[in-house]
Scaffold this active site. Structure first.
Site, PDB file in Angstrom:
ATOM      1  N   TRP A   1       0.830  -1.102  -0.027  1.00 48.28           N
ATOM      2  CA  TRP A   1       0.100   0.048  -0.205  1.00 48.28           C
ATOM      3  C   TRP A   1       0.759   1.400   0.024  1.00 48.28           C
ATOM      4  O   TRP A   1       0.300   2.264  -0.693  1.00 48.28           O
ATOM      5  CB  TRP A   1      -1.045   0.118   1.297  1.00 48.28           C
ATOM      6  CG  TRP A   1      -1.841  -1.062   0.975  1.00 48.28           C
ATOM      7  CD1 TRP A   1      -2.401  -2.036   1.987  1.00 48.28           C
ATOM      8  CD2 TRP A   1      -2.969  -1.360  -0.021  1.00 48.28           C
ATOM      9  NE1 TRP A   1      -3.366  -2.897   1.472  1.00 48.28           N
ATOM     10  CE2 TRP A   1      -3.651  -2.454   0.104  1.00 48.28           C
ATOM     11  CE3 TRP A   1      -3.242  -0.632  -1.182  1.00 48.28           C
ATOM     12  CZ2 TRP A   1      -4.491  -2.941  -0.645  1.00 48.28           C
ATOM     13  CZ3 TRP A   1      -4.215  -0.883  -2.274  1.00 48.28           C
ATOM     14  CH2 TRP A   1      -4.922  -2.059  -1.860  1.00 48.28           C
TER      15      TRP A   1
ATOM     16  N   LYS B   1     -13.335  -1.473   5.613  1.00 53.55           N
ATOM     17  CA  LYS B   1     -12.771  -2.605   6.447  1.00 53.55           C
ATOM     18  C   LYS B   1     -13.272  -2.377   7.895  1.00 53.55           C
ATOM     19  O   LYS B   1     -13.747  -3.193   8.536  1.00 53.55           O
ATOM     20  CB  LYS B   1     -11.135  -2.392   6.334  1.00 53.55           C
ATOM     21  CG  LYS B   1     -10.340  -2.936   5.018  1.00 53.55           C
ATOM     22  CD  LYS B   1      -9.356  -2.453   4.751  1.00 53.55           C
ATOM     23  CE  LYS B   1      -9.110  -2.981   3.281  1.00 53.55           C
ATOM     24  NZ  LYS B   1      -8.029  -2.256   2.443  1.00 53.55           N
TER      25      LYS B   1
ATOM     26  N   ASP C   1      -2.191   6.743   6.023  1.00 53.99           N
ATOM     27  CA  ASP C   1      -3.171   5.610   5.514  1.00 53.99           C
ATOM     28  C   ASP C   1      -3.680   4.957   6.340  1.00 53.99           C
ATOM     29  O   ASP C   1      -2.910   3.970   6.972  1.00 53.99           O
ATOM     30  CB  ASP C   1      -2.751   5.030   4.194  1.00 53.99           C
ATOM     31  CG  ASP C   1      -3.600   4.043   3.767  1.00 53.99           C
ATOM     32  OD1 ASP C   1      -5.097   3.763   4.373  1.00 53.99           O
ATOM     33  OD2 ASP C   1      -3.433   3.297   2.682  1.00 53.99           O
TER      34      ASP C   1
HETATM   35  C1  LIG Z   1      -7.684  -1.525   1.520  1.00 53.82           C
HETATM   36  C2  LIG Z   1      -6.496  -1.000   1.645  1.00 53.82           C
HETATM   37  C3  LIG Z   1      -6.435   0.223   0.815  1.00 53.82           C
HETATM   38  C4  LIG Z   1      -7.066   0.238  -0.731  1.00 53.82           C
HETATM   39  O1  LIG Z   1      -8.374   0.800  -0.455  1.00 53.82           O
HETATM   40  P1  LIG Z   1      -9.454   1.009  -1.705  1.00 53.82           P
HETATM   41  O2  LIG Z   1     -10.442   1.735  -0.869  1.00 53.82           O
HETATM   42  O3  LIG Z   1      -9.756  -0.308  -2.194  1.00 53.82           O
HETATM   43  O4  LIG Z   1      -8.790   1.909  -2.689  1.00 53.82           O
HETATM   44  C5  LIG Z   1      -5.456   0.998   1.063  1.00 53.82           C
HETATM   45  N1  LIG Z   1      -4.826   1.283   1.954  1.00 53.82           N
HETATM   46  C6  LIG Z   1      -4.924   0.133   2.956  1.00 53.82           C
HETATM   47  C7  LIG Z   1      -3.904   0.223   3.947  1.00 53.82           C
HETATM   48  C8  LIG Z   1      -5.626  -0.546   2.692  1.00 53.82           C
HETATM   49  O5  LIG Z   1      -6.057  -1.698   3.691  1.00 53.82           O
END
Ligand SMILES: *Cc1c(COP(=O)(O)O)cnc(C)c1O
Length: 362
Positions: free
Chosen positions: A103, A198, A174
């Site tokens: 990521w 999530k 993030d």
């Molecule tokens: C799942 C995830 C993403 C991607 O998210 P999307 O909403 O599918 O773009 C980005 N960063 C982390 C840490 C993730 O777990």
């Protein structure tokens, strides 16, 4: 009352059952509003109550001070990989990244389209099995921002303490896979963003929390939809926001507040993670894949001795109603995602299965 399983998926992921039941009840007609939330105009007073209520509840959960804006956007966390740099590259056009896996790497690919990216520290050589440490003197004082991923969903690592950035260099985080799972000081961040799917709600909503002094730097030529200032000025309603996903996230925030907020979630998450990691460490069949001090509270990763046993484990667990345990292809093995909404009973059922499987196969 149903044939629901324990869903250990990394995302979209398990939702709190009381939230699903409330949503089911309100799906056809929301309270006295005479219609479903899906049918409401985003400009209506009845919807404003929902979106502003959700924001207020998130602010309470995270103690977000008034000099931060909360934006409800679309495009996933992946759009933020580009949108955050687009809005934050403003002086040196150079940024510092701590490389903790897939990521951050996807984030760097997007940032490089606009400015320079410097990798300060990386655990790539060890397949991202730990959070690399760094010291302040390794950071660029001229950087436009410092970027981290607070929890690495694929590998199962997390920052147990949020690092300090240098004065004047905003920290960008993030937090897609561990937002609201433990207490976090938002004041350490210039920007914190997360996809909802999530730990917060259904897919389709991305939340950005941004300190106000970082607004106003987006180039005029950039698409209007990618300009944080425009979204902030319009209370996330420059265009139609993901109205239903925001409503669902609002129900989750409410559920969290009614159950003790983030401190209570953190306590249970620590208990659940301890149950699982103790089992991994106790049973000879399982090997944890990350450095124990960096273990994630949300995504526990481990491997069995052979690919055949990994597959057998996943298949037999599924027969017991324990589903989506297959690890990400870049790590292999098993990944159990145990977000806020995963009940202790679900983790207990997994641990019971793991102990039996260990006895039968070692
Ligand atoms: C799942 C995830 C993403 C991607 O998210 P999307 O909403 O599918 O773009 C980005 N960063 C982390 C840490 C993730 O777990």
């Amino acid at each position: 009352m149903s044939n629901r399983v324990y869903n250990f998926a990394a995302g979209p992921a398990v939702m709190p059952e009381p939230v699903l039941l409330q949503a089911a009840q309100e799906l056809f007609c929301h309270g006295d509003d005479g219609m479903s939330v899906m049918e409401m105009s985003h400009r209506s007073a009845m919807y404003e109550k929902i979106i502003f209520g959700a924001e207020e509840d998130l602010r309470r959960l995270m103690n977000i001070p008034s000099n931060y804006k909360v934006l409800f956007l679309q495009g996933g966390a992946s759009l933020q990989f580009y949108m955050a740099p687009l809005n934050l590259y403003r002086k040196s056009f150079s940024a510092d990244y701590i490389d903790t896996g897939s990521w951050t790497q996807k984030g760097m690919v997007e940032a490089k389209k606009i400015g320079n990216v410097r990798i300060v520290a990386s655990s790539k050589a060890d397949n991202f099995t730990y959070i690399p440490s760094f010291t302040q003197d390794m950071l660029d004082p001229e950087a436009d921002f410092l970027y981290i991923v607070t929890n690495n969903t694929i590998y199962g690592t997390r920052y147990t303490a949020i690092p300090d950035s240098l004065p004047g260099v905003p920290l960008v985080g993030d937090a897609s896979s561990n937002i609201l799972s433990e207490e976090i000081d938002i004041n350490k961040f210039g920007v914190l963003f997360f996809g909802a799917q999530k730990n917060v709600g259904p897919a389709g909503l991305t939340v950005v929390i941004i300190r106000e002094d970082l607004l106003g730097f987006c180039p005029e030529t950039a698409p209007t939809m990618l300009n944080y200032s425009v979204m902030a000025k319009n209370d996330s309603m420059f265009n139609t926001p993901p109205t239903y996903a925001i409503y669902m996230a609002g129900l989750v925030f409410r559920w969290m507040l009614e159950n003790g907020g983030v401190p209570a979630m953190e306590k249970v998450n620590n208990e659940k993670a301890a149950m699982l990691y103790d089992c991994i460490d106790r049973c000879s069949l399982y090997t944890g894949t990350v450095r124990p001090c960096d273990r994630s509270l949300m995504n526990a990763t481990f491997v069995l001795p052979t690919e055949e046993l990994n597959n057998k484990f996943v298949a037999e667990a599924a027969e017991r109603g324990l589903v989506n345990l297959k690890g990400h292809r870049s790590v292999g093995g098993i990944r159990a995602s145990i977000y806020n909404a995963m009940p202790v009973a679900g983790v207990q059922a997994l641990v019971n299965f793991m102990e039996e499987f260990d006895r039968a196969n070692r």
